[in-house]
Scaffold this motif. Sequence first.
Motif, PDB file in Angstrom:
ATOM      1  N   ASP A  95      45.999  24.704   9.859  1.00  0.00           N
ATOM      2  CA  ASP A  95      46.284  25.848  10.719  1.00  0.00           C
ATOM      3  C   ASP A  95      45.131  26.859  10.642  1.00  0.00           C
ATOM      4  OD1 ASP A  95      46.991  26.780   8.182  1.00  0.00           O
ATOM      5  OD2 ASP A  95      49.063  27.171   8.691  1.00  0.00           O
ATOM      6  N   THR A  96      45.063  27.709   9.626  1.00  0.00           N
ATOM      7  CA  THR A  96      43.981  28.706   9.583  1.00  0.00           C
ATOM      8  C   THR A  96      42.621  28.074   9.373  1.00  0.00           C
ATOM      9  OG1 THR A  96      44.108  29.105   7.196  1.00  0.00           O
ATOM     10  CG2 THR A  96      45.565  30.446   8.628  1.00  0.00           C
ATOM     11  N   GLY A  97      42.569  26.956   8.643  1.00  0.00           N
ATOM     12  CA  GLY A  97      41.306  26.294   8.363  1.00  0.00           C
ATOM     13  C   GLY A  97      40.566  26.864   7.171  1.00  0.00           C
ATOM     14  N   LEU A  98      41.070  27.930   6.563  1.00  0.00           N
ATOM     15  CA  LEU A  98      40.373  28.593   5.457  1.00  0.00           C
ATOM     16  C   LEU A  98      40.218  27.684   4.241  1.00  0.00           C
ATOM     17  CD1 LEU A  98      42.012  32.115   5.795  1.00  0.00           C
ATOM     18  CD2 LEU A  98      39.633  31.508   6.325  1.00  0.00           C
ATOM     19  N   THR A  99      41.289  26.980   3.863  1.00  0.00           N
ATOM     20  CA  THR A  99      41.224  26.103   2.704  1.00  0.00           C
ATOM     21  C   THR A  99      40.233  24.970   2.935  1.00  0.00           C
ATOM     22  OG1 THR A  99      43.490  26.624   2.069  1.00  0.00           O
ATOM     23  CG2 THR A  99      42.566  24.579   1.199  1.00  0.00           C
ATOM     24  N   LEU A 100      40.291  24.337   4.113  1.00  0.00           N
ATOM     25  CA  LEU A 100      39.394  23.205   4.388  1.00  0.00           C
ATOM     26  C   LEU A 100      37.942  23.640   4.482  1.00  0.00           C
ATOM     27  CD1 LEU A 100      40.400  20.255   4.683  1.00  0.00           C
ATOM     28  CD2 LEU A 100      42.185  21.919   4.946  1.00  0.00           C
ATOM     29  N   LYS A 101      37.691  24.809   5.018  1.00  0.00           N
ATOM     30  CA  LYS A 101      36.311  25.324   5.065  1.00  0.00           C
ATOM     31  C   LYS A 101      35.778  25.483   3.644  1.00  0.00           C
ATOM     32  CE  LYS A 101      33.659  29.348   6.691  1.00  0.00           C
ATOM     33  NZ  LYS A 101      32.519  28.727   7.269  1.00  0.00           N
ATOM     34  N   HIS A 102      36.592  26.052   2.769  1.00  0.00           N
ATOM     35  CA  HIS A 102      36.195  26.227   1.369  1.00  0.00           C
ATOM     36  C   HIS A 102      35.935  24.872   0.698  1.00  0.00           C
ATOM     37  CE1 HIS A 102      36.157  27.908  -2.706  1.00  0.00           C
ATOM     38  NE2 HIS A 102      36.864  26.850  -3.035  1.00  0.00           N
ATOM     39  N   LEU A 103      36.847  23.919   0.887  1.00  0.00           N
ATOM     40  CA  LEU A 103      36.706  22.615   0.245  1.00  0.00           C
ATOM     41  C   LEU A 103      35.490  21.863   0.763  1.00  0.00           C
ATOM     42  CD1 LEU A 103      40.408  21.436  -0.004  1.00  0.00           C
ATOM     43  CD2 LEU A 103      38.961  22.389  -1.814  1.00  0.00           C
ATOM     44  N   LYS A 104      35.238  21.956   2.044  1.00  0.00           N
ATOM     45  CA  LYS A 104      34.072  21.284   2.621  1.00  0.00           C
ATOM     46  C   LYS A 104      32.789  21.814   1.974  1.00  0.00           C
ATOM     47  CE  LYS A 104      32.355  19.646   7.025  1.00  0.00           C
ATOM     48  NZ  LYS A 104      32.631  19.541   8.457  1.00  0.00           N
ATOM     49  N   GLU A 105      32.678  23.130   1.866  1.00  0.00           N
ATOM     50  CA  GLU A 105      31.506  23.733   1.232  1.00  0.00           C
ATOM     51  C   GLU A 105      31.423  23.341  -0.245  1.00  0.00           C
ATOM     52  OE1 GLU A 105      32.089  27.890   2.076  1.00  0.00           O
ATOM     53  OE2 GLU A 105      31.561  27.630   4.191  1.00  0.00           O
ATOM     54  N   HIS A 106      32.553  23.324  -0.929  1.00  0.00           N
ATOM     55  CA  HIS A 106      32.613  22.951  -2.347  1.00  0.00           C
ATOM     56  C   HIS A 106      32.051  21.540  -2.565  1.00  0.00           C
ATOM     57  CE1 HIS A 106      34.250  22.269  -6.378  1.00  0.00           C
ATOM     58  NE2 HIS A 106      34.887  21.203  -5.910  1.00  0.00           N
ATOM     59  N   PHE A 107      32.483  20.576  -1.748  1.00  0.00           N
ATOM     60  CA  PHE A 107      32.024  19.201  -1.932  1.00  0.00           C
ATOM     61  C   PHE A 107      30.575  19.009  -1.511  1.00  0.00           C
ATOM     62  CE2 PHE A 107      36.656  18.263  -1.996  1.00  0.00           C
ATOM     63  CZ  PHE A 107      36.678  17.753  -3.285  1.00  0.00           C
ATOM     64  N   LEU A 108      30.131  19.699  -0.486  1.00  0.00           N
ATOM     65  CA  LEU A 108      28.719  19.616  -0.111  1.00  0.00           C
ATOM     66  C   LEU A 108      27.849  20.194  -1.225  1.00  0.00           C
ATOM     67  CD1 LEU A 108      28.898  20.500   3.675  1.00  0.00           C
ATOM     68  CD2 LEU A 108      28.216  18.294   2.672  1.00  0.00           C
ATOM     69  N   ASN A 109      28.286  21.318  -1.806  1.00  0.00           N
ATOM     70  CA  ASN A 109      27.548  21.927  -2.919  1.00  0.00           C
ATOM     71  C   ASN A 109      27.597  21.068  -4.177  1.00  0.00           C
ATOM     72  OD1 ASN A 109      26.788  24.136  -1.379  1.00  0.00           O
ATOM     73  ND2 ASN A 109      28.559  25.350  -1.989  1.00  0.00           N
ATOM     74  N   SER A 110      28.569  20.162  -4.268  1.00  0.00           N
ATOM     75  CA  SER A 110      28.703  19.274  -5.427  1.00  0.00           C
ATOM     76  C   SER A 110      27.943  17.964  -5.250  1.00  0.00           C
ATOM     77  CB  SER A 110      30.178  18.979  -5.689  1.00  0.00           C
ATOM     78  OG  SER A 110      30.866  20.165  -6.011  1.00  0.00           O
ATOM     79  N   GLY A 111      27.214  17.835  -4.149  1.00  0.00           N
ATOM     80  CA  GLY A 111      26.357  16.672  -3.969  1.00  0.00           C
ATOM     81  C   GLY A 111      26.866  15.574  -3.064  1.00  0.00           C
ATOM     82  N   ALA A 112      27.961  15.814  -2.344  1.00  0.00           N
ATOM     83  CA  ALA A 112      28.433  14.801  -1.398  1.00  0.00           C
ATOM     84  C   ALA A 112      27.383  14.593  -0.313  1.00  0.00           C
ATOM     85  CB  ALA A 112      29.759  15.225  -0.774  1.00  0.00           C
TER      86      ALA A 112
END
Length: 174
Positions: free
Chosen positions: A101-118
Amino acid sequence: MTELQKVLIPREELRRRVQELGAEISRDYEGQELILIGILKGAAVFMADLMREITFPVGIDFMAVSSYGNAATTSGAVIIRKDIDTDIRGKHILLVEDLIDTGLTLKHLKEHFLNSGALSVRICTILNKPSRRLADVEVEYSGIEIPDEFVVGYGLDYAEQYRNLPEVWVVATE
């Protein structure tokens, strides 16, 4: 008190859309190492169905997150309650969610995994409520767009109840 009002999405429509998403994901990632990460608890039912529709071996993992804030404002702060066990560095990640719905959680998780080397991070959801979107997040694999109604079933709950319903229902809550 909660009252089931009407079936919004019947079982067969869910099944058909999951098959289509699985075929699309299979085409897009064939020959690549893909890890599905389900967001607990709601995505468990959808992810189980989805991974059976993908035509090559995939890795899976799960995480649990909580978003904090009050009813008046959404903070967007995300707390990881259970992190993944998989090393995702250099791998393609597909975040699997029941409802966006808001997309806030998924935006955070996407950035988290990209920053973790995905290598890449994409999002797949069975239900999408773009009318409630607050974050600019791309949903690459969107199942079924729904109106701004409170829904249960197919993994979604109200007070930890109704996740087991095989279709998606609109509910009235008090």
